[in-house]
Write a protein that holds these residues in place. Structure first.
Motif, PDB file in Angstrom:
ATOM      1  N   VAL A  28      21.712  71.230  73.320  1.00 17.11           N
ATOM      2  CA  VAL A  28      21.708  70.036  72.488  1.00 17.11           C
ATOM      3  C   VAL A  28      22.850  70.153  71.493  1.00 17.11           C
ATOM      4  O   VAL A  28      22.934  71.148  70.767  1.00 17.11           O
ATOM      5  CB  VAL A  28      20.373  69.941  71.728  1.00 17.11           C
ATOM      6  CG1 VAL A  28      20.336  68.668  70.900  1.00 17.11           C
ATOM      7  CG2 VAL A  28      19.206  69.994  72.694  1.00 17.11           C
ATOM      8  N   GLY A  29      23.696  69.168  71.452  1.00 18.02           N
ATOM      9  CA  GLY A  29      24.867  69.291  70.593  1.00 18.02           C
ATOM     10  C   GLY A  29      25.084  68.089  69.702  1.00 18.02           C
ATOM     11  O   GLY A  29      24.723  66.967  70.045  1.00 18.02           O
ATOM     12  N   GLY A  30      25.672  68.362  68.560  1.00 19.94           N
ATOM     13  CA  GLY A  30      26.067  67.291  67.655  1.00 19.94           C
ATOM     14  C   GLY A  30      27.266  67.743  66.845  1.00 19.94           C
ATOM     15  O   GLY A  30      27.481  68.948  66.681  1.00 19.94           O
ATOM     16  N   ALA A  31      28.052  66.799  66.354  1.00 23.94           N
ATOM     17  CA  ALA A  31      29.232  67.163  65.577  1.00 23.94           C
ATOM     18  C   ALA A  31      29.326  66.327  64.314  1.00 23.94           C
ATOM     19  O   ALA A  31      29.115  65.117  64.340  1.00 23.94           O
ATOM     20  CB  ALA A  31      30.489  66.979  66.422  1.00 23.94           C
ATOM     21  N   SER A  32      29.650  66.991  63.210  1.00 25.39           N
ATOM     22  CA  SER A  32      29.886  66.322  61.928  1.00 25.39           C
ATOM     23  C   SER A  32      31.376  66.020  61.826  1.00 25.39           C
ATOM     24  O   SER A  32      32.189  66.621  62.525  1.00 25.39           O
ATOM     25  CB  SER A  32      29.448  67.250  60.798  1.00 25.39           C
ATOM     26  OG  SER A  32      30.018  66.848  59.575  1.00 25.39           O
ATOM     27  N   ASN A  33      31.735  65.109  60.947  1.00 23.23           N
ATOM     28  CA  ASN A  33      33.160  64.867  60.696  1.00 23.23           C
ATOM     29  C   ASN A  33      33.727  65.886  59.710  1.00 23.23           C
ATOM     30  O   ASN A  33      34.924  65.962  59.500  1.00 23.23           O
ATOM     31  CB  ASN A  33      33.380  63.459  60.151  1.00 23.23           C
ATOM     32  CG  ASN A  33      33.124  62.401  61.199  1.00 23.23           C
ATOM     33  OD1 ASN A  33      33.067  62.714  62.391  1.00 23.23           O
ATOM     34  ND2 ASN A  33      32.934  61.171  60.771  1.00 23.23           N
ATOM     35  N   SER A  34      32.840  66.653  59.066  1.00 24.36           N
ATOM     36  CA  SER A  34      33.292  67.681  58.148  1.00 24.36           C
ATOM     37  C   SER A  34      33.827  68.884  58.938  1.00 24.36           C
ATOM     38  O   SER A  34      33.747  68.913  60.156  1.00 24.36           O
ATOM     39  CB  SER A  34      32.120  68.122  57.266  1.00 24.36           C
ATOM     40  OG  SER A  34      32.576  69.031  56.282  1.00 24.36           O
TER      41      SER A  34
END
Ligand code: ADP
Length: 475
Positions: free
Chosen positions: A316-322
């Motif tokens: 399960v993956g997610g990405a922040s803009n930080s």
């Protein structure tokens, strides 16, 4: 004498890299090659050339010991080939991972797929296939590949088939075949393409459902469905041995097994060596990305979260803009190194920053208007840096909390990849906030992850052979 070796090949954006590992996972050799100037004019030609250059620059004794090989490529990079000759029969220039297709294609994908499906993004493989299909359908003379296909007798001559009838393409020869970059490179080695083999990870942005291990009905009933790779297998699954011609040309053993590959970011995750639900990898590069192994699958387009399947667990993956790009705005890497010893993780600054390079965040909060918070700036640079690192660590912790709230497996351990992994004080700050052990990933190169997949495939093939032997003996 050495045991069997495993070759992983990573085809990235500017060059390719090979890793050879042994049975224990030790890195035996690591080589890279850029695609060179002008590669963009002929991507497939460059990939083809670099593939054999990489193999050739391995020591002959190493090559002779390679029991299995696997590839990773950039996600959603695809091409159309003549299945009878995938090496020379490239029917259209490859479309790269980041090439957004037209609004019309994205709308067409949206009309057929479930809402917010990852295959509906303008850069998805599905949109790329729709572009080729549409070009071929509406103006047979206008597209390079279709003209070539006609000349080669792949497609029926005469007027373009109606949108609902693709039989025109196959009436006088096989229909073209869509392959992902990694599928195609693997096919150059095994030359046993059939109607195409891909893997669960690469095929996700095409619309493949790794949960039921099939193309969903909305995709399988489309007129262009015959262009999809017919076999979609687990990453690392044995596909076919290298062809006799390739074995002779490269010095790879005749029984060297080509295994199914994956995408570059998943290969980098696999490289870290995590295998159990609850283990995670945070990538602290220019951006902050988290990936967690979970027994449950999560998909939420609003947060840009989706799940890849690895064996019996979900990634399960997610990405922040930080991420590290914000640090670079204020400090050079050298300054980061010099200031780091002055940081005091045991004394939080409570500056409450939300570091962002520009307004807008996607995950762990979806808010296109979210403003960066990096003020007030204290006069002390070390204090300011600590505030930024704490802010990014807060976002990381919130990201894992968010995944847990959505039903993912509880976090047990975090490995770190990317430039930020080298900062011990940051690791300490993060460990306090995350509440689980945090350590640097020993291996983070995608080619190493691909080599691990090759090893997995070879082990699977050996186990199957042993089981078959036992069954014969029992008779
Ligand atoms: P990319 O995503 O661009 O490949 P890298 O994995 O090379 O990124 O990491 C680069 C990032 O790591 C930079 O944005 C930089 O801010 C960050 N970085 C480099 N050195 C340090 C350090 N000592 N402490 C914290 N962050 C660092």
């Amino acid at each position: 004498a050495q045991g069997p070796l495993y070759l992983g090949l990573d085809f990235g954006t500017s060059g390719a890299r090979a890793a050879v590992i042994d049975e224990e996972g030790r890195l035996v050799r690591d080589v890279k090659r850029g695609y060179g100037e002008g590669a963009a004019a002929d991507w497939t030609g460059s990939w083809h050339r670099v593939l054999f250059e990489l193999i050739d620059c391995l020591d002959p004794a190493l090559r002779a010991g390679v029991a299995a090989v696997a590839f990773d490529g950039t996600s959603a990079t695809a091409l159309l080939v003549d299945p009878r000759d995938p090496a020379r029969g490239v029917l259209a220039p490859a479309k790269l991972y980041n090439e957004a297709q037209s609004k019309e294609m994205a709308a067409a994908a949206k009309a057929m797929a479930p809402p917010a499906h990852t295959a509906t993004a303008p850069t998805s493989t599905l949109c790329k296939l729709l572009t080729w299909w549409h070009e071929a359908d509406t103006d047979p003379a206008a597209t390079h590949w279709r003209r070539r296909a006609l000349e080669r007798g792949l497609a029926a001559p005469g007027p373009a088939p109606a949108a609902s009838a693709c039989s025109g393409w196959s009436s006088s020869g096989p229909a073209p075949l869509l392959l992902h970059q990694a599928d195609w490179l693997a096919a150059l080695l095994h030359e046993d393409v059939g109607r195409g083999t891909s893997d669960w990870n690469n095929a996700l942005k095409l619309g493949f459902d790794p949960g039921c291990e099939a193309y969903p009905d909305w995709l399988a009933r489309q007129p262009f469905a015959e262009l999809l790779p017919a076999r979609v297998v687990a990453p690392g699954a044995p596909v076919a041995p290298v062809s006799t011609a390739v074995a002779a040309r490269t010095g790879l053993p005749g029984d060297c097994l080509v295994c199914a590959g994956t995408t570059d970011s998943i290969a980098a995750f696999v490289a870290a060596g995590v295998t159990e639900a609850g283990q995670a990898v945070t990538s602290l590069g220019s951006t902050l990305a988290v990936k967690l192994l979970s027994t449950t699958r999560l998909d939420d387009a609003a947060y840009g979260i989706y799940s890849h399947r690895l064996g019996d667990v979900w990634l399960v993956g997610g990405a922040s803009n930080s991420g590290g790009a914000v640090l670079r705005r204020f400090f050079t890497d050298e300054q980061l190194r010099q200031l780091t010893p002055c940081l005091r993780p045991e004394a939080p600054t409570r500056l409450g920053y939300y570091p962002l390079p520009a307004p807008g965040e996607r995950f762990p909060v979806a808010d296109a208007e979210l403003q960066p918070r990096m003020e007030p700036r204290p006069a002390d640079d070390a204090l300011f840096l600590q505030g930024l690192l704490e802010g990014i660590a807060d976002i990381e912790a919130a990201a894992y909390r968010r995944l847990a709230d959505m039903g993912a497996s509880p976090l047990k351990e975090v490995l770190t990849a990317g430039g930020g992994a080298a900062n011990p004080k940051w690791t300490e700050i993060r460990q306090r906030l995350l509440g689980v052990p945090v350590r640097a990933a020993v291996q983070g190169e995608a080619c190493y992850g691909a080599a691990l997949l090759a090893r997995q495939g070879a082990r699977q093939a050996r186990a199957a052979k042993a089981a078959a032997g036992k069954a014969v003996a029992a008779k």
